[in-house]
Structures are given as C-alpha cells and as structure tokens.
Design a protein around this motif. Structure first.
Motif, mmCIF file in Angstrom:
data_model
loop_
_atom_site.group_PDB
_atom_site.id
_atom_site.type_symbol
_atom_site.label_atom_id
_atom_site.label_comp_id
_atom_site.label_asym_id
_atom_site.label_seq_id
_atom_site.Cartn_x
_atom_site.Cartn_y
_atom_site.Cartn_z
ATOM 1 N N LYS A 1 -28.987 -24.138 6.225
ATOM 2 C CA LYS A 1 -30.090 -24.291 7.172
ATOM 3 C C LYS A 1 -30.958 -25.494 6.830
ATOM 4 C CE LYS A 1 -30.390 -19.453 8.523
ATOM 5 N NZ LYS A 1 -31.208 -18.247 8.498
ATOM 6 N N LYS A 2 -31.192 -25.697 5.554
ATOM 7 C CA LYS A 2 -31.998 -26.831 5.126
ATOM 8 C C LYS A 2 -31.289 -28.140 5.466
ATOM 9 C CE LYS A 2 -34.532 -28.529 1.142
ATOM 10 N NZ LYS A 2 -34.878 -28.333 -0.264
ATOM 11 N N GLU B 1 -30.674 -32.933 8.978
ATOM 12 C CA GLU B 1 -29.837 -33.729 9.889
ATOM 13 C C GLU B 1 -30.523 -33.900 11.235
ATOM 14 O OE1 GLU B 1 -26.112 -31.665 9.994
ATOM 15 O OE2 GLU B 1 -25.454 -32.487 8.060
ATOM 16 N N ARG B 2 -31.163 -32.832 11.729
ATOM 17 C CA ARG B 2 -31.878 -32.945 13.013
ATOM 18 C C ARG B 2 -33.023 -33.928 12.912
ATOM 19 N NH1 ARG B 2 -32.425 -26.669 14.141
ATOM 20 N NH2 ARG B 2 -32.981 -26.965 11.999
ATOM 21 N N LYS B 3 -33.766 -33.889 11.798
ATOM 22 C CA LYS B 3 -34.869 -34.834 11.607
ATOM 23 C C LYS B 3 -34.347 -36.252 11.540
ATOM 24 C CE LYS B 3 -38.370 -32.055 9.316
ATOM 25 N NZ LYS B 3 -39.154 -31.864 8.086
ATOM 26 N N PHE C 1 -35.144 -39.389 14.156
ATOM 27 C CA PHE C 1 -35.698 -40.650 13.663
ATOM 28 C C PHE C 1 -34.846 -41.827 14.114
ATOM 29 C CE2 PHE C 1 -36.205 -43.862 10.282
ATOM 30 C CZ PHE C 1 -37.560 -44.089 10.423
ATOM 31 N N LYS C 2 -33.512 -41.665 14.106
ATOM 32 C CA LYS C 2 -32.609 -42.727 14.533
ATOM 33 C C LYS C 2 -32.754 -42.979 16.042
ATOM 34 C CE LYS C 2 -29.086 -42.215 11.028
ATOM 35 N NZ LYS C 2 -27.687 -41.826 10.753
#
Length: 169
Positions: free
Chosen positions: A153-154, A159-161, A165-166
């Motif tokens: 989960k972490k 990865e979502r963050k 950002f990209k």
C-alpha cells in the motif's frame, strides 16, 4: 587521549563489580550473623541448603558479569576494549536481576521462610520470555503477510504521488 571511552568504561565496570561484590558479601554476612548466630536454635538443614542455593545464585551471575566486564588488551598492553557496558539491558540486566532478587530473598528469609517463593519469579519470567518468543515464531507468517500489505500500500501510494508530480510538468 586515545581510548578514553574504553578507559572510562573499564573504570566504571570495575566500580560496578566492586559494588556488586560488596552487596553479596553484606547480604551473606547479615544472613550468617543473624540466622546462624542469633537465631541458631531455629537453624536447620534447610537453612544450610538455602545458604548453598543463594551462594550459587550469587556466584554464577557474578562470574558471568565479571567475564563480560573484563577489558581487552593488545599484545603490547594497550587497552583495546573496556568491556561490556553494564548499563545496557538484555542478558546483563537479567543477571543483575538474579543477584538483586537473591539478595532480597536471602535477607527476607531471615524473617520468614515463605519469602523463598519469590524465587519462582525467575523461572516464571523465563517461561514468559520463551512463550513470547515461541508465539512470535508461530505468528511470524501472519506478520509477514501483514507487513507485505502495508509495504504494498505504501509503494502504491508513492507511485500515485510520483505519477501526479510527473503529470504537472
């Protein structure tokens, strides 16, 4: 100035071991004086066994602590290590506990023989530690799966963050 920490630890260990030896000698002297000389009419063979048991319970942990506190020297006599730090817990702490419990039991057994039951604290604590260790091994696979879920989960959150950002660039 080299090895100041080792020299300090060596001196602290020497003082600490002397303090423990004084406690052991004082407790034995009080027990022998009061129990054997003053209350000699009530002194039985069980008290001899108690004196032997307490002496062994002093001797074995004290010898182990003395080995741990022994400083290490090089071939030319230079101090390499000041010995084990006696203020750290773990086995060293347990050995201290055995000495302190023994001194308490020995002194209070002068008043009443029922204080010998306090010695049951030592094996009870050992069983408690072994049970906790066994429980940890038995439930280890569940913890690994639980930690894997947390880690997964972490990682997904990171990865979502990172993708957000990209996308802003």
């Amino acid at each position: 100035m080299a090895n100041q920490g080792a020299k300090k630890r060596r001196d602290e260990n020497k003082k600490h071991m002397l303090k423990l030896l004084r406690i052991i000698i004082a407790c034995n002297a009080i027990y022998v004086t009061v129990r054997m000389l003053i209350f000699n009419s009530t002194f039985t063979w069980l008290h001899w066994i108690g004196l032997i048991v307490t002496s062994a319970c002093y001797f074995l942990p004290y010898k182990q602590l003395a080995k741990m506190a022994m400083p290490a020297y090089s071939d030319d006599g230079e101090l390499i290590d000041g010995g084990y730090d006696m203020s750290i817990g773990g086995v060293c702490g347990y050995l201290h506990d055995v000495i302190y419990i023994t001194s308490f039991v020995q002194l209070t057994s002068i008043y009443s023989g029922k204080f010998w039951y306090i010695y049951l604290v030592i094996p009870a604590f050992g069983l408690y530690q072994i049970f906790g260790l066994g429980k940890q091994f038995l439930s280890g696979s569940e913890r690994e799966a639980e930690e894997d879920d947390k880690t997964r989960k972490k990682r997904e959150k990171m990865e979502r963050k990172a993708s957000r950002f990209k996308g802003r660039r």
